[in-house]
Design a protein around this motif. Structure first.
Motif, PDB file in Angstrom:
ATOM      1  N   MET A 188      77.647 -72.355  22.137  1.00 57.55           N
ATOM      2  CA  MET A 188      76.441 -73.188  22.001  1.00 57.55           C
ATOM      3  C   MET A 188      76.806 -74.640  21.669  1.00 57.55           C
ATOM      4  O   MET A 188      76.231 -75.574  22.234  1.00 57.55           O
ATOM      5  CB  MET A 188      75.510 -72.619  20.926  1.00 57.55           C
ATOM      6  CG  MET A 188      74.829 -71.335  21.349  1.00 57.55           C
ATOM      7  SD  MET A 188      73.502 -70.814  20.211  1.00 57.55           S
ATOM      8  CE  MET A 188      74.412 -70.445  18.724  1.00 57.55           C
ATOM      9  N   VAL A 189      77.752 -74.814  20.750  1.00 54.75           N
ATOM     10  CA  VAL A 189      78.171 -76.168  20.376  1.00 54.75           C
ATOM     11  C   VAL A 189      78.770 -76.876  21.585  1.00 54.75           C
ATOM     12  O   VAL A 189      78.410 -78.023  21.899  1.00 54.75           O
ATOM     13  CB  VAL A 189      79.169 -76.139  19.200  1.00 54.75           C
ATOM     14  CG1 VAL A 189      79.818 -77.498  18.991  1.00 54.75           C
ATOM     15  CG2 VAL A 189      78.473 -75.675  17.913  1.00 54.75           C
ATOM     16  N   ARG A 190      79.675 -76.214  22.276  1.00 58.86           N
ATOM     17  CA  ARG A 190      80.338 -76.809  23.446  1.00 58.86           C
ATOM     18  C   ARG A 190      79.316 -77.244  24.495  1.00 58.86           C
ATOM     19  O   ARG A 190      79.356 -78.371  25.003  1.00 58.86           O
ATOM     20  CB  ARG A 190      81.338 -75.822  24.037  1.00 58.86           C
ATOM     21  CG  ARG A 190      82.106 -76.321  25.254  1.00 58.86           C
ATOM     22  CD  ARG A 190      83.122 -75.313  25.755  1.00 58.86           C
ATOM     23  NE  ARG A 190      82.617 -73.945  25.791  1.00 58.86           N
ATOM     24  CZ  ARG A 190      81.813 -73.428  26.722  1.00 58.86           C
ATOM     25  NH1 ARG A 190      81.402 -74.195  27.731  1.00 58.86           N
ATOM     26  NH2 ARG A 190      81.409 -72.182  26.669  1.00 58.86           N
ATOM     27  N   LYS A 191      78.390 -76.350  24.811  1.00 57.79           N
ATOM     28  CA  LYS A 191      77.387 -76.656  25.833  1.00 57.79           C
ATOM     29  C   LYS A 191      76.444 -77.784  25.390  1.00 57.79           C
ATOM     30  O   LYS A 191      75.945 -78.539  26.224  1.00 57.79           O
ATOM     31  CB  LYS A 191      76.576 -75.407  26.174  1.00 57.79           C
ATOM     32  CG  LYS A 191      77.380 -74.376  26.952  1.00 57.79           C
ATOM     33  CD  LYS A 191      76.604 -73.083  27.128  1.00 57.79           C
ATOM     34  CE  LYS A 191      77.455 -72.038  27.820  1.00 57.79           C
ATOM     35  NZ  LYS A 191      76.800 -70.726  27.860  1.00 57.79           N
ATOM     36  N   SER A 192      76.203 -77.889  24.099  1.00 63.34           N
ATOM     37  CA  SER A 192      75.268 -78.920  23.625  1.00 63.34           C
ATOM     38  C   SER A 192      75.849 -80.332  23.678  1.00 63.34           C
ATOM     39  O   SER A 192      75.083 -81.294  23.699  1.00 63.34           O
ATOM     40  CB  SER A 192      74.814 -78.601  22.187  1.00 63.34           C
ATOM     41  OG  SER A 192      75.868 -78.835  21.268  1.00 63.34           O
ATOM     42  N   VAL A 193      77.171 -80.454  23.734  1.00 67.01           N
ATOM     43  CA  VAL A 193      77.776 -81.797  23.737  1.00 67.01           C
ATOM     44  C   VAL A 193      78.586 -82.091  24.999  1.00 67.01           C
ATOM     45  O   VAL A 193      79.000 -83.229  25.221  1.00 67.01           O
ATOM     46  CB  VAL A 193      78.667 -82.016  22.500  1.00 67.01           C
ATOM     47  CG1 VAL A 193      77.857 -81.867  21.220  1.00 67.01           C
ATOM     48  CG2 VAL A 193      79.889 -81.108  22.501  1.00 67.01           C
ATOM     49  N   ALA A 194      78.819 -81.084  25.840  1.00 69.81           N
ATOM     50  CA  ALA A 194      79.703 -81.267  27.005  1.00 69.81           C
ATOM     51  C   ALA A 194      79.117 -82.274  27.995  1.00 69.81           C
ATOM     52  O   ALA A 194      77.910 -82.357  28.199  1.00 69.81           O
ATOM     53  CB  ALA A 194      79.926 -79.927  27.707  1.00 69.81           C
ATOM     54  N   ALA A 195      80.011 -83.032  28.602  1.00 68.36           N
ATOM     55  CA  ALA A 195      79.605 -84.026  29.618  1.00 68.36           C
ATOM     56  C   ALA A 195      79.253 -83.319  30.918  1.00 68.36           C
ATOM     57  O   ALA A 195      79.736 -82.247  31.207  1.00 68.36           O
ATOM     58  CB  ALA A 195      80.743 -85.021  29.842  1.00 68.36           C
TER      59      ALA A 195
END
Length: 195
Positions: A188-195
């Motif tokens: 969830m964290v990765r997807k929320s900030v990924a370019a």
């Protein structure tokens, strides 16, 4: 006032802090008296003042110890060489560290309002040091083109709030293990900030 027979400062002092931690987390700082803490420890109320000058100092010491331990534990971790790996390490560390300290986490967030302005300033400074670590990771990832967030400071606060929320519902022996929860939260964290 004389110390209770059989009490020792190296034993009773930590017991006073442990009792205060449990009582503050269970009932709230404002609802707990020094007399209740003394009863929990098994000493006379006046004896508490051999270990702490007052209840405010006890609250501050608990919160400061938590933040110092948090920052020291983060410092002991090896630093990854790219922002994505650093963000994953931060995510997993935050969940793991805080899951072992539910009372400390509850007090660290819910009792800030009960600190004196001077004590609040110290604790807020320690919290900012931790938050700034995540903000730096996000800024570095933005610079490298792997993260896309409109405001790294707000994003850091949102991620920390989300990660800290695990403490409100996670239970050992539940449907998911802590490692599985870490993985779900990392996704969830990765997807929320990924370019």
């Amino acid at each position: 006032m004389a110390r209770t027979t059989g009490s020792h400062s190296d034993i009773t002092g930590p017991r006073v802090r442990a009792a205060a931690l449990t009582l503050f987390a269970r009932h709230g700082f404002a609802a707990v008296s020094m007399r209740q803490i003394a009863k929990e420890v098994g000493v006379q109320a006046g004896a508490l003042y051999n270990y702490t000058p007052d209840k405010q100092t006890l609250l501050f010491d608990l919160m400061q110890a938590h933040m110092v331990e948090l920052l020291a534990a983060r410092e002991d971790l090896p630093e990854a060489d790219n922002a994505m790996a650093r963000l994953e390490a931060f995510t997993r560390f935050h969940i793991r560290f805080h899951s072992q300290r539910p009372d400390e986490v509850f007090i660290a967030y819910m009792e800030l309002r009960n600190l004196t302005p001077e004590n609040f300033e110290v604790i807020e400074g320690l919290r900012r040091q931790y938050e700034n670590q995540l903000e730096t990771i996000l800024r570095d990832g933005m610079r490298d083109g792997v993260f896309d967030v409109s405001d790294p400071k707000i994003a850091a606060m949102a991620v920390i709030a989300m990660l800290t929320g695990v403490n409100t519902w996670f239970q050992e022996g539940g449907r998911l293990s802590l490692a599985e929860v870490e993985q779900v939260y990392w996704d969830m964290v990765r997807k929320s900030v990924a370019a």
